[in-house]
Design an enzyme around this catalytic site. Structure first.
Site, PDB file in Angstrom:
ATOM      1  N   TYR A  13     -16.889  15.602 -16.786  1.00  0.00           N
ATOM      2  CA  TYR A  13     -17.383  14.241 -16.616  1.00  0.00           C
ATOM      3  C   TYR A  13     -18.479  14.237 -15.542  1.00  0.00           C
ATOM      4  O   TYR A  13     -18.338  14.868 -14.491  1.00  0.00           O
ATOM      5  CB  TYR A  13     -16.231  13.319 -16.213  1.00  0.00           C
ATOM      6  CG  TYR A  13     -16.669  11.980 -15.684  1.00  0.00           C
ATOM      7  CD1 TYR A  13     -17.449  11.125 -16.470  1.00  0.00           C
ATOM      8  CD2 TYR A  13     -16.333  11.575 -14.397  1.00  0.00           C
ATOM      9  CE1 TYR A  13     -17.875   9.905 -15.973  1.00  0.00           C
ATOM     10  CE2 TYR A  13     -16.752  10.351 -13.900  1.00  0.00           C
ATOM     11  CZ  TYR A  13     -17.527   9.523 -14.690  1.00  0.00           C
ATOM     12  OH  TYR A  13     -17.953   8.325 -14.196  1.00  0.00           O
ATOM     13  N   ASP A  24      -8.082  18.471 -15.648  1.00  0.00           N
ATOM     14  CA  ASP A  24      -8.251  17.082 -16.078  1.00  0.00           C
ATOM     15  C   ASP A  24      -7.744  16.996 -17.517  1.00  0.00           C
ATOM     16  O   ASP A  24      -8.310  17.592 -18.427  1.00  0.00           O
ATOM     17  CB  ASP A  24      -9.722  16.685 -15.997  1.00  0.00           C
ATOM     18  CG  ASP A  24      -9.946  15.201 -16.269  1.00  0.00           C
ATOM     19  OD1 ASP A  24      -9.205  14.626 -17.090  1.00  0.00           O
ATOM     20  OD2 ASP A  24     -10.874  14.617 -15.682  1.00  0.00           O
ATOM     21  N   ARG A  42       0.833  -1.205   0.000  1.00  0.00           N
ATOM     22  CA  ARG A  42       0.000   0.000   0.000  1.00  0.00           C
ATOM     23  C   ARG A  42       0.867   1.254   0.000  1.00  0.00           C
ATOM     24  O   ARG A  42       0.505   2.279  -0.560  1.00  0.00           O
ATOM     25  CB  ARG A  42      -0.944   0.002   1.213  1.00  0.00           C
ATOM     26  CG  ARG A  42      -1.789   1.271   1.333  1.00  0.00           C
ATOM     27  CD  ARG A  42      -2.902   1.127   2.355  1.00  0.00           C
ATOM     28  NE  ARG A  42      -2.405   0.702   3.643  1.00  0.00           N
ATOM     29  CZ  ARG A  42      -1.876   1.531   4.562  1.00  0.00           C
ATOM     30  NH1 ARG A  42      -1.764   2.824   4.311  1.00  0.00           N
ATOM     31  NH2 ARG A  42      -1.464   1.060   5.726  1.00  0.00           N
ATOM     32  N   LYS A  46      -8.251   5.495 -19.548  1.00  0.00           N
ATOM     33  CA  LYS A  46      -8.507   5.955 -20.903  1.00  0.00           C
ATOM     34  C   LYS A  46      -7.227   5.940 -21.749  1.00  0.00           C
ATOM     35  O   LYS A  46      -6.627   4.892 -21.929  1.00  0.00           O
ATOM     36  CB  LYS A  46      -9.156   7.337 -20.846  1.00  0.00           C
ATOM     37  CG  LYS A  46     -10.297   7.472 -19.840  1.00  0.00           C
ATOM     38  CD  LYS A  46     -11.415   6.459 -20.041  1.00  0.00           C
ATOM     39  CE  LYS A  46     -12.686   6.761 -19.266  1.00  0.00           C
ATOM     40  NZ  LYS A  46     -12.576   6.668 -17.809  1.00  0.00           N
TER      41      LYS A  46
END
Length: 375
Positions: free
Chosen positions: A108, A182, A56, A207
């Protein structure tokens, strides 16, 4: 040659190629959740920013990936996360109750859903800007404003913003206000917001960065040490880190990012030329580069016919992969956006969003042509 002197394409193509201590050209996959301490003294002096103890905190694959992402976006610190929404959550984690964010009004749809959550649960306030006059954005900044949230080109109406002008004017008004962008649609191949004055860049790595429709991930890159430290503490605490395997996949994908984006662009340009002359199409929205195209059809019946009859193009959510995908934002990606806002932006049942892939453009055009046919 020092890495800072290498071009973008070389940095991407050689992502991770010189990082393995054993000399592997392709960086190996480290599937271990934890790592041994050689001694108690080593454990006492452990530095989580350079060593490994628990996955982690860091893995070799994620660390090499983050270093590469920081270089590609011209930042100093990068964070690889489990999803694009996790990257957005990290970006907004610095906000405190009573502070406010000014965002573009076309983003988005999941962004607005999370904005509403923060407003109702954390008392963080959100305002919107239509992306037209920068002076209108600056006029909205108050003593409580902490962050400007932008997306360019915007999803799905392809609004294009002048990041440099916005960042310069925002910082002139108040240097403490951060500008976040973004960059999912254009990627650092076509746009590097940090070089234009932005403070934070986020991606849905699912993406274009990954580009193969086979992983889920998000990325945040920044260039300020204090900001990075604040993000790092939250990042480790919440555990929204990218898995080792997805980190390995994403590093592999970055090697072909530039050539993929060039092909996405040339294919999209060819498809746009077809759509502009198709009688069923009333308007085409395309920023001139990249693979994202939005277009309007004359009727909802035509939309349904097209979505039910595409054969090469897949009717599926997401974008940026080698396969072409088409979606209807009104019912899918932007269903969470308020109805009146969708109407104002032109997100109607006649609007389709096409992610143009890497197939032969003539096959894509032929598929659109037959799907638009009323036979």
């Amino acid at each position: 040659m020092p890495k800072e002197n290498l071009t973008f394409d070389t940095l991407a193509a050689q992502a991770g190629s010189h990082a393995d201590p054993n000399g592997a050209v392709a960086f190996p996959l480290y599937l271990s959740s934890n790592y041994r301490h050689p001694s108690l003294q080593a454990a006492r002096n452990f530095d989580a920013t350079t060593g490994y103890t628990y996955s982690r905190l860091a893995t070799p694959n994620r660390r090499v990936l983050e270093k590469t992402l920081a270089q590609l976006e011209a930042g100093t610190h990068a964070f690889a996360l489990s999803s694009g929404m996790a990257a957005i959550q990290l970006a907004l984690s610095i906000l405190k109750t009573g502070e406010e964010v000014i965002s573009l009004d076309d983003l988005y749809g999941g962004d607005f859903r999370y904005f509403r959550y923060l407003e109702s649960h954390a008392g963080i306030h959100f305002k919107q800007w239509n992306g037209e006059k920068v002076a209108d954005l600056i006029a909205q900044i108050t003593a409580k404003t902490r962050l400007i949230w932008l997306e360019t080109p915007s999803n799905p109406t392809m609004k294009q913003l002048d990041i440099q002008t916005i960042a310069n004017q925002v910082h002139a008004k108040n240097p403490q206000v951060l500008v976040a962008v973004d960059n999912t649609f254009l990627t650092p191949v076509y746009q590097r917001p940090l070089t234009l004055g932005a403070d934070i860049v986020v991606h849905s790595a699912t993406k274009y960065l990954s580009g193969h429709n086979d992983l889920l991930g998000g990325v945040l890159v920044c260039k300020d040490d204090e900001l990075a430290k604040e993000y790092y503490d939250y990042y480790l605490t919440t555990g929204d880190t990218m898995s080792t395997f997805d980190s390995w996949l994403l590093l592999r994908s970055l090697k072909t990012l530039s050539v993929r984006m060039q092909r996405h662009t040339s294919n999209a340009q060819a498809v746009v030329e077809y759509l502009k002359q198709a009688p069923q199409v009333t308007k085409v929205l395309y920023p001139g580069k990249g693979g994202m195209v939005s277009f309007y059809l004359q009727s909802e019946a035509q939309v349904e016919h097209l979505l039910n009859h595409v054969k090469v193009i897949s009717f599926a959510e997401s974008l940026g992969g080698v396969e072409s995908l088409i979606t209807i934002p009104y019912y899918q990606t932007h269903a969470d956006v308020a109805e009146n806002q969708r109407a104002r932006l032109g997100i109607t049942p006649q609007l389709l969003r096409l992610s143009v892939g890497l197939e032969d453009p003539q096959d894509l055009i032929a598929d659109l042509e037959q799907a638009l046919s009323e036979k």
